[in-house]
Design a protein around this motif. Structure first.
Motif, PDB file in Angstrom:
ATOM      1  N   GLN A 207     -11.575  -1.733 -12.207  1.00  0.00           N
ATOM      2  CA  GLN A 207     -11.397  -0.686 -10.962  1.00  0.00           C
ATOM      3  C   GLN A 207     -10.755  -0.087  -9.651  1.00  0.00           C
ATOM      4  O   GLN A 207     -12.400  -0.086  -8.902  1.00  0.00           O
ATOM      5  CB  GLN A 207     -11.463   1.359 -11.419  1.00  0.00           C
ATOM      6  CG  GLN A 207     -11.175   2.415 -10.892  1.00  0.00           C
ATOM      7  CD  GLN A 207      -9.852   2.616 -11.732  1.00  0.00           C
ATOM      8  OE1 GLN A 207      -9.767   2.895 -12.797  1.00  0.00           O
ATOM      9  NE2 GLN A 207      -8.470   2.838 -10.685  1.00  0.00           N
ATOM     10  N   LEU A 208     -10.039  -0.696  -8.672  1.00  0.00           N
ATOM     11  CA  LEU A 208      -9.655  -0.488  -7.622  1.00  0.00           C
ATOM     12  C   LEU A 208     -10.023   0.436  -6.459  1.00  0.00           C
ATOM     13  O   LEU A 208      -9.437   1.243  -7.170  1.00  0.00           O
ATOM     14  CB  LEU A 208      -7.846  -1.593  -6.994  1.00  0.00           C
ATOM     15  CG  LEU A 208      -8.185  -2.321  -7.252  1.00  0.00           C
ATOM     16  CD1 LEU A 208      -8.691  -3.391  -9.022  1.00  0.00           C
ATOM     17  CD2 LEU A 208      -7.104  -3.617  -6.964  1.00  0.00           C
ATOM     18  N   ASP A 209     -10.664   0.810  -6.166  1.00  0.00           N
ATOM     19  CA  ASP A 209     -10.834   1.607  -4.649  1.00  0.00           C
ATOM     20  C   ASP A 209      -9.546   2.636  -4.324  1.00  0.00           C
ATOM     21  O   ASP A 209      -9.140   3.521  -4.967  1.00  0.00           O
ATOM     22  CB  ASP A 209     -11.774   1.810  -3.535  1.00  0.00           C
ATOM     23  CG  ASP A 209     -13.160   0.501  -3.728  1.00  0.00           C
ATOM     24  OD1 ASP A 209     -13.241   1.128  -5.204  1.00  0.00           O
ATOM     25  OD2 ASP A 209     -14.133   0.418  -3.273  1.00  0.00           O
ATOM     26  N   THR A 210      -8.076   1.468  -3.864  1.00  0.00           N
ATOM     27  CA  THR A 210      -7.152   1.417  -3.524  1.00  0.00           C
ATOM     28  C   THR A 210      -6.469   0.832  -4.403  1.00  0.00           C
ATOM     29  O   THR A 210      -6.692   0.063  -4.124  1.00  0.00           O
ATOM     30  CB  THR A 210      -7.412   2.344  -2.432  1.00  0.00           C
ATOM     31  OG1 THR A 210      -7.071   0.454  -1.202  1.00  0.00           O
ATOM     32  CG2 THR A 210      -8.274   2.704  -1.285  1.00  0.00           C
ATOM     33  N   PRO A 211      -5.243   1.352  -4.457  1.00  0.00           N
ATOM     34  CA  PRO A 211      -4.134   0.524  -5.012  1.00  0.00           C
ATOM     35  C   PRO A 211      -4.218  -0.928  -4.326  1.00  0.00           C
ATOM     36  O   PRO A 211      -3.783  -1.117  -2.743  1.00  0.00           O
ATOM     37  CB  PRO A 211      -2.858   0.928  -4.979  1.00  0.00           C
ATOM     38  CG  PRO A 211      -3.078   2.693  -5.068  1.00  0.00           C
ATOM     39  CD  PRO A 211      -4.666   2.507  -3.978  1.00  0.00           C
ATOM     40  N   ALA A 212      -3.749  -2.374  -4.994  1.00  0.00           N
ATOM     41  CA  ALA A 212      -3.302  -3.419  -3.911  1.00  0.00           C
ATOM     42  C   ALA A 212      -2.123  -4.045  -4.334  1.00  0.00           C
ATOM     43  O   ALA A 212      -1.539  -3.670  -5.481  1.00  0.00           O
ATOM     44  CB  ALA A 212      -4.518  -4.641  -5.049  1.00  0.00           C
ATOM     45  N   LEU A 213      -1.343  -3.741  -3.763  1.00  0.00           N
ATOM     46  CA  LEU A 213       0.467  -4.649  -3.331  1.00  0.00           C
ATOM     47  C   LEU A 213       0.148  -6.301  -3.346  1.00  0.00           C
ATOM     48  O   LEU A 213      -0.704  -6.190  -1.936  1.00  0.00           O
ATOM     49  CB  LEU A 213       0.363  -4.026  -1.957  1.00  0.00           C
ATOM     50  CG  LEU A 213       2.282  -3.802  -2.349  1.00  0.00           C
ATOM     51  CD1 LEU A 213       2.829  -3.182  -4.201  1.00  0.00           C
ATOM     52  CD2 LEU A 213       3.052  -3.018  -1.067  1.00  0.00           C
ATOM     53  N   LEU A 214       0.587  -7.275  -3.939  1.00  0.00           N
ATOM     54  CA  LEU A 214       0.391  -7.982  -4.468  1.00  0.00           C
ATOM     55  C   LEU A 214       1.779  -8.597  -4.271  1.00  0.00           C
ATOM     56  O   LEU A 214       2.293  -8.920  -5.140  1.00  0.00           O
ATOM     57  CB  LEU A 214      -0.748  -8.429  -5.499  1.00  0.00           C
ATOM     58  CG  LEU A 214      -1.819  -7.902  -5.516  1.00  0.00           C
ATOM     59  CD1 LEU A 214      -2.420  -8.017  -7.091  1.00  0.00           C
ATOM     60  CD2 LEU A 214      -2.506  -8.116  -4.435  1.00  0.00           C
ATOM     61  N   PRO A 215       2.403  -9.792  -3.597  1.00  0.00           N
ATOM     62  CA  PRO A 215       3.486  -9.932  -3.072  1.00  0.00           C
ATOM     63  C   PRO A 215       3.037 -11.047  -3.623  1.00  0.00           C
ATOM     64  O   PRO A 215       2.133 -11.688  -3.777  1.00  0.00           O
ATOM     65  CB  PRO A 215       3.676  -9.803  -1.707  1.00  0.00           C
ATOM     66  CG  PRO A 215       2.228 -10.042  -0.870  1.00  0.00           C
ATOM     67  CD  PRO A 215       1.527  -9.408  -1.980  1.00  0.00           C
TER      68      PRO A 215
END
Length: 873
Positions: free
Chosen positions: A854-862
């Protein structure tokens, strides 16, 4: 360049190869295993076994003085037989030998070796007399999520030359492109920004921009030194080819030729020239592009008549024609963007073939993705996706994005989800009656909606399959607004089962069990409960309940869940015979038919239901399954497992049913198998048959249609479920059986047939990727998950969702998720294979518990991003 595990084809296994080169919804040209350009399916309809005049590539070698060393057509030997084809023309075809346009009468290479890893194909040519090494590589861009660059109406070719001698050699690579259009042919040479293009058109259609036959072709290259001939020599007999070969073998470059009144049946030449030192290599790039912009409903006369009655046009423009002015524009786009188009396509290819899956699995997946490049597929003017089931030799086969056939296809939904959603848009907007029933075929033009033009009834697997696919597509895009747009239609589709307006009385008592007249993908109707069709109903109820809950309709969700629970309990208790799931029916009960009237039965031209379904001679209902072991008996569980929907059938009973299916339906050799139906497997070939009737069961005298056949899409979905439920060797045996039938000698590896060529159902094979990787997804929650079948072993596989695709690699103590295209918003990464381990390092602040990161905050992966996790035990 091609992955090492790309399968090779040589010798007799080249004879049936036709590798489709074209964009999604553009038609295609086939690259034969011997290098010939075959199956010119660029004219808005299929065109199997066709040639375009004498279009081909050829090579020439000269020494420094201009002396001819050798010249050859860039083909391998033509495979027998040599009697000629059956054609309508006199003095041609059977009895006159192979077609002159095959170029088999000219010097060519002694051997060809073909390898392919979709979307790329490569041929190496060999001849002892030719001073150099020659190969051809061909592709059309295929980039997940990028439907525009994957939809270019063109075939891209690279001819690679290597000087293997001790002296400099001047090589010529010549492309010949014939003009299929009527007189007067008009050929122009266009030079712009480093691209030289030979554009082939006609003056025949004047100022009629909507003419169905309007079109043009282009042969283009970006080679630095070129020559050309706009028209072939005009004369009698065989003069054109005599002079062509004379000109090719003459020293130097081609000299142009022009005519004021060129007539028809002309061929133009465009050549590239390159001098290579000993050991030096060079590549020459060519594009063949086409533009046949206008489409019409040519396949359904009744639809055309109804359109005329309503005063609506029965024609539209192909989507690619809204992007490219003509074929020269498309060719120039391909050449200028070649480096990026090739690199991005190769990135996908390497990710797919770099997966650690068995060879036969990757072969089945990759070969059938190519269906998206064939004339099975159309794109309407606004870009919406529309398709046939497959292809007749010269027309589409079984119109209307048939819901119960496209149920099986998974490739489009995961690789181009926006296109898949457009199918839902069209069905819910145009293909559903006000009462909620959905025709299983969408009519064109779209003005012929379901309440205006309804020759096709609602069918169970098609209608409820669309509900399941809506659930899948919603989770793939994570867009509640999109779902809300269609939610009223989805509810109407579900509730049509008990609607008083349903003439087929599917489930009027909300029992969760279908007891009425049930049309299905085997083209007839069942009249009693079967696990196969009831599973679709149960799956739709369960999916609709989850969607209703998400959209704030708890009352609807509760009702759907209650009906599901009743139906599931009854199905598991009453439709499982202790070994597998069945249809519960008394075959001697004629009264099952008496409740139903109206609605023509397919192939019979009558609405007299008893005349169709009752055999007076045998005192028995026709076209039922009864106690038979059906290939699709738990198909709904395949959908549910792929989409994360959960249990439809009891898991232990499902595994038992799958084991029984393999035990009873897998035929190792077809030599003794009785099949009065279509022959898709024969002699010593093996396959998983549609139905079997084991010892001790009653076989209907006239069972459900196609019962004795094999159909690759159904074999694949059953094999995927076998893999999913631990029957690994059984599942792989089924997959091998299919691909062994498509070996290049007996059948084309890139054309699995059923009701015609390039049959859509075969794209069920894409599901192997998701099944093997234990792939889960829900973009509403930013969730991806991987739980491979090969737990505890190093694993690598392609994944694709929403607006992104990439690869995953799992080791004993690490996981890496690579984004190769698009962009992924990740919030949860489900990795149950590391349960019990502690999180050591992670690319993003996160916590790992209960098998989920579970990520602490969303990760935006390009594109290009790598999300890495390491564990310690």
């Amino acid at each position: 360049m091609l992955p090492e595990n790309a399968l090779p084809y040589t010798g007799r296994k080249l004879s049936q190869v036709s590798f489709p080169l074209g964009g999604i919804g553009t038609g295609c040209i086939g690259l034969g295993g011997d290098g010939r350009l075959v199956d010119w399916e660029i004219y808005n309809k299929p065109n199997k076994r066709s040639r375009n005049g004498w279009s081909h590539f050829a090579v020439k070698a000269e020494d420094e003085t201009g002396r001819l060393l050798d010249a050859r057509v860039l083909n391998g030997p033509l495979a027998p037989p040599y009697n000629g084809d059956i054609t309508p023309q006199l003095f041609d075809g059977f009895g006159f030998g192979p077609a002159i346009g095959s170029m088999a009468g000219f010097p060519h290479f002694a051997a060809a070796s073909f390898r392919a890893a979709f979307p790329f194909a490569e041929i190496e040519f060999n001849h002892p007399a030719f001073p150099g090494a020659v190969s051809l590589r061909a592709f059309n861009p295929f980039i997940p999520g990028n439907d525009l660059d994957s939809g270019i109406p063109a075939a891209l070719f690279t001819i690679r030359l290597r000087n293997t001698t001790a002296a400099p050699i001047r090589y010529t690579v010549c492309g010949a492109l014939s003009n299929p259009l009527p007189a007067q042919n008009i050929h122009h040479l266009i030079e712009q920004d480093g691209v030289r293009a030979l554009h082939l058109g006609t003056s025949a259609f004047g100022d009629d921009p909507a003419n169905f036959h309007l079109g043009d072709l282009t042969l283009a290259t970006d080679a630095a030194e070129t020559s050309f001939q706009r028209y072939n020599y005009h004369g009698g007999w065989f003069d054109a080819l005599e002079v062509y070969w004379h000109d090719l073998c003459a020293p130097g470059v081609f000299k142009d030729r022009n005519y004021d009144q060129p007539g028809a049946n002309n061929t133009g030449l465009l050549a590239a020239h390159r001098t290579l030192a000993p050991g030096e290599c060079a590549e020459v790039r060519f594009v063949i592009a086409w533009n046949f912009p206008n489409m019409e409903n040519y396949w359904n006369k009744a639809a055309g008549e109804k359109a005329a009655e309503l005063g609506v046009p029965n024609h539209w423009r192909n989507h690619y024609a809204t992007r490219f002015l003509n074929s020269q524009h498309a060719a120039a786009y391909a050449l200028r963007g070649w480096a990026q188009l090739e690199a991005e396509s190769l990135r996908f290819c390497q990710a797919l073939f770099g997966s650690t899956l068995p060879t036969e699995v990757l072969d089945a997946v990759s070969a059938n993705i190519s269906i998206l490049k064939t004339p099975t597929v159309l794109r309407l003017e606004d870009g919406s996706f529309y398709a046939f089931e497959g292809c007749h030799a010269d027309t589409g086969c079984c119109e209307g994005s048939c819901t119960h056939v496209w149920n099986y296809s998974q490739a489009l939904a995961f690789l181009f989800p926006a296109l898949e959603r457009s199918m839902r848009d069209l069905n819910f907007d145009h293909n559903q009656t006000q009462a909620g029933g959905m025709r299983f075929r969408l009519a064109l033009p779209l003005a012929l909606d379901a309440d205006t033009f309804a020759p096709f009834r609602a069918c169970i697997d098609g209608q409820y399959g669309d509900v399941l696919k809506t659930y899948r597509d919603w989770k793939l895009c994570g867009d509640d607004a999109w779902l809300r747009t269609h939610w009223a239609a989805v509810k109407a589709a579900v509730e049509f089962a008990w609607s008083p307006a349903n003439p087929d009385l599917w489930d009027p008592d909300k029992s969760g069990v279908l007891t009425g007249r049930q049309h299905h993908t085997l083209d007839m109707e069942f009249f009693s409960p079967s696990a196969w069709l009831n599973g679709f109903y149960l799956g739709a109820l369960k999916a609709a309940a989850e969607m209703a809950e998400a959209l704030g309709e708890p009352a609807a969700a509760a009702e759907y869940r209650a009906i599901f629970a009743r139906g599931k309990a009854w199905t598991d208790a009453h439709l499982f015979n202790g070994e597998y799931y069945i249809q519960q029916i008394d075959l001697n009960d004629r009264s099952l038919l008496s409740r139903f009237t109206g609605g023509e039965a397919i192939g019979y031209g009558t609405s007299d239901i008893e005349a169709v379904y009752w055999s007076e001679e045998h005192g028995e209902l026709k076209y039922q399954a009864g106690e038979g072991c059906a290939i699709d008996q738990v198909l709904a569980q395949w959908h549910a497992d792929l989409y994360g929907l959960g249990e439809i059938f009891d898991p232990a009973q499902t595994r038992s049913a799958l084991a029984a299916l393999f035990r009873h339906n897998f035929v190792p050799s077809m030599r003794e198998h009785v099949n009065p139906m279509r022959l898709f497997a024969l002699e010593d070939e093996s396959g998983l048959t549609m139905f079997s009737f084991p010892a001790g069961t009653r076989r209907p005298v006239i069972p459900v249609p196609y019962a004795s056949e094999v159909m690759t899409g159904m074999e694949y979905s059953a094999a995927a479920l076998m893999l999913r439920y631990g029957l690994i060797e059984e599942g792989l045996a089924v997959i091998r059986a299919v691909r062994d039938r498509y070996d290049g000698e007996k059948r084309n590896p890139w054309n699995e047939i059923e009701c015609g060529s390039n049959y859509a159902r075969a794209m069920a094979s894409y599901s192997f990727l998701n099944i093997y990787s234990g792939f889960t997804f829900d973009l509403r929650q930013g969730l991806l998950g991987f739980d491979p079948l090969t737990a505890g072993q190093p694993f690598r596989c392609l994944w694709s969702v929403g607006g992104a695709y990439g690869s995953v690699e799992l080791g004993s103590d690490y996981a890496e998720v690579r984004v190769l295209g698009g962009e992924l918003a990740l919030r949860q990464l489900r990795l149950p294979g590391y349960a019990g381990a502690a999180l050591h390092t992670c690319s993003h602040p996160a916590a790992y518990a209960d098998g989920c990161l579970q990520l602490d905050t969303p990760a935006l992966l390009p594109a290009g991003a790598v999300f890495s996790v390491r564990f310690s035990r």
